[in-house]
Design a protein around this motif. Structure first.
Motif, PDB file in Angstrom:
ATOM      1  N   UNK A  30      -3.456  10.086   2.086  1.00 33.47           N
ATOM      2  CA  UNK A  30      -4.293  10.712   3.112  1.00 33.47           C
ATOM      3  C   UNK A  30      -5.119   9.673   3.863  1.00 33.47           C
ATOM      4  N   UNK A  31      -5.692   8.742   3.123  1.00 36.63           N
ATOM      5  CA  UNK A  31      -6.498   7.683   3.741  1.00 36.63           C
ATOM      6  C   UNK A  31      -5.635   6.797   4.637  1.00 36.63           C
ATOM      7  N   UNK A  32      -4.431   6.477   4.173  1.00 37.40           N
ATOM      8  CA  UNK A  32      -3.551   5.592   4.938  1.00 37.40           C
ATOM      9  C   UNK A  32      -3.024   6.269   6.196  1.00 37.40           C
ATOM     10  N   UNK A  33      -2.817   7.568   6.142  1.00 33.90           N
ATOM     11  CA  UNK A  33      -2.403   8.307   7.339  1.00 33.90           C
ATOM     12  C   UNK A  33      -3.448   8.135   8.435  1.00 33.90           C
ATOM     13  N   UNK A  34      -4.707   8.309   8.077  1.00 36.59           N
ATOM     14  CA  UNK A  34      -5.798   8.159   9.057  1.00 36.59           C
ATOM     15  C   UNK A  34      -5.828   6.732   9.602  1.00 36.59           C
ATOM     16  N   UNK A  35      -5.645   5.766   8.729  1.00 36.34           N
ATOM     17  CA  UNK A  35      -5.704   4.361   9.127  1.00 36.34           C
ATOM     18  C   UNK A  35      -4.546   4.024  10.071  1.00 36.34           C
ATOM     19  N   UNK A  36      -3.348   4.467   9.733  1.00 35.52           N
ATOM     20  CA  UNK A  36      -2.175   4.205  10.577  1.00 35.52           C
ATOM     21  C   UNK A  36      -2.325   4.880  11.937  1.00 35.52           C
ATOM     22  N   UNK A  37      -2.773   6.114  11.943  1.00 29.91           N
ATOM     23  CA  UNK A  37      -2.895   6.841  13.207  1.00 29.91           C
ATOM     24  C   UNK A  37      -3.952   6.237  14.130  1.00 29.91           C
ATOM     25  N   UNK A  38      -4.940   5.579  13.552  1.00 31.60           N
ATOM     26  CA  UNK A  38      -5.935   4.915  14.388  1.00 31.60           C
ATOM     27  C   UNK A  38      -5.318   3.738  15.150  1.00 31.60           C
ATOM     28  N   UNK A  39      -4.317   3.093  14.553  1.00 31.88           N
ATOM     29  CA  UNK A  39      -3.648   1.964  15.189  1.00 31.88           C
ATOM     30  C   UNK A  39      -2.584   2.408  16.184  1.00 31.88           C
ATOM     31  N   UNK A  40      -2.042   3.584  15.975  1.00 29.98           N
ATOM     32  CA  UNK A  40      -0.829   4.031  16.670  1.00 29.98           C
ATOM     33  C   UNK A  40      -0.927   3.967  18.199  1.00 29.98           C
TER      34      UNK A  40
END
Length: 223
Positions: free
Chosen positions: A77-87
């Motif tokens: 869940x944490x990594x999803x948020x982190x990846x989407x911030x970069x996307x």
């Protein structure tokens, strides 16, 4: 960007009620260059080695499925948020429209129908891609995968769903829609047919001709 209607269409035998759903990644857009760049940036930020080429070879399922190959379950869940911030920074500009994508949407419009996008990608990023590429569907519904796509397809009265993955074939079947598969993603023609696709096209450049034939057959059944 998308011309959202105040109420979804309802299924009808009338030809004027045509609604066609489209998947996004590897159906309407070739997001591999952008997603590869996003994964490379994500790998650098997290310090976790991610094979970006492998990741983009299996696009289709939700992001959580891919991240589970690289991170423990409790971090997803944490990594999803982190990846989407970069996307948005890395993935939007390099992404290309698939051959025939704009013409497929236009063919539906010229037939008097509505074209909707139903994708596993989160809706804000899906809209960013479509806006950047000048693809303007009537509705965009994100966050749905495989059989889960049937929810939106039924709500909008879609009689046809176009996708590149066996999950898209299953979603169409669950919705009672005609499954039009394009062999432009991770699943080849044999896989798509084995999954139950009603028709398999090499790519969307052949969609307009298929739609014309489909409409003619539908018209022949009317009294």
């Amino acid at each position: 960007m998308a011309r959202m209607t105040s109420a979804p269409s309802t299924p009808s035998a009338s030809l004027t009620a045509l609604t066609v759903g489209f998947d996004l990644d590897m159906t309407l857009i070739d997001s591999r260059p952008g997603i590869k760049a996003a994964y490379q940036a994500f790998s650098a930020e997290t310090g976790v080695a991610i094979d970006a080429d492998l990741a983009v070879s299996r696009l289709g399922p939700p992001l959580q499925h891919e991240l589970a190959h690289w991170f423990p379950a409790e971090e997803i869940d944490e990594r999803v948020v982190q990846y989407r911030a970069l996307y948005p920074t890395y993935a939007i500009t390099p992404t290309l429209a698939m051959p025939g994508a704009r013409d497929a949407i236009q063919a539906v419009r010229e037939a008097g129908g509505r074209a909707i996008v139903v994708t596993a990608k989160n809706e804000p990023h899906a809209r960013l891609h479509l806006t950047h590429l000048g693809i303007d569907p009537d509705a965009v519904i994100g966050g749905l995968w495989a059989e889960g796509k049937a929810e939106a397809l039924r709500e909008h009265g879609a009689g046809v769903y176009v996708g590149d993955h066996t999950g898209d074939v299953r979603g169409a079947a669950r919705a009672g829609a005609v499954s039009v598969a394009v062999a432009t993603g991770p699943c080849d023609e044999a896989e798509l047919r084995a999954a139950g696709a009603d028709v398999v096209l090499p790519d969307l450049t052949e969609f307009r001709a298929w739609l014309a034939g489909y409409r003619a057959r539908e018209a022949s059944y009317l009294p």
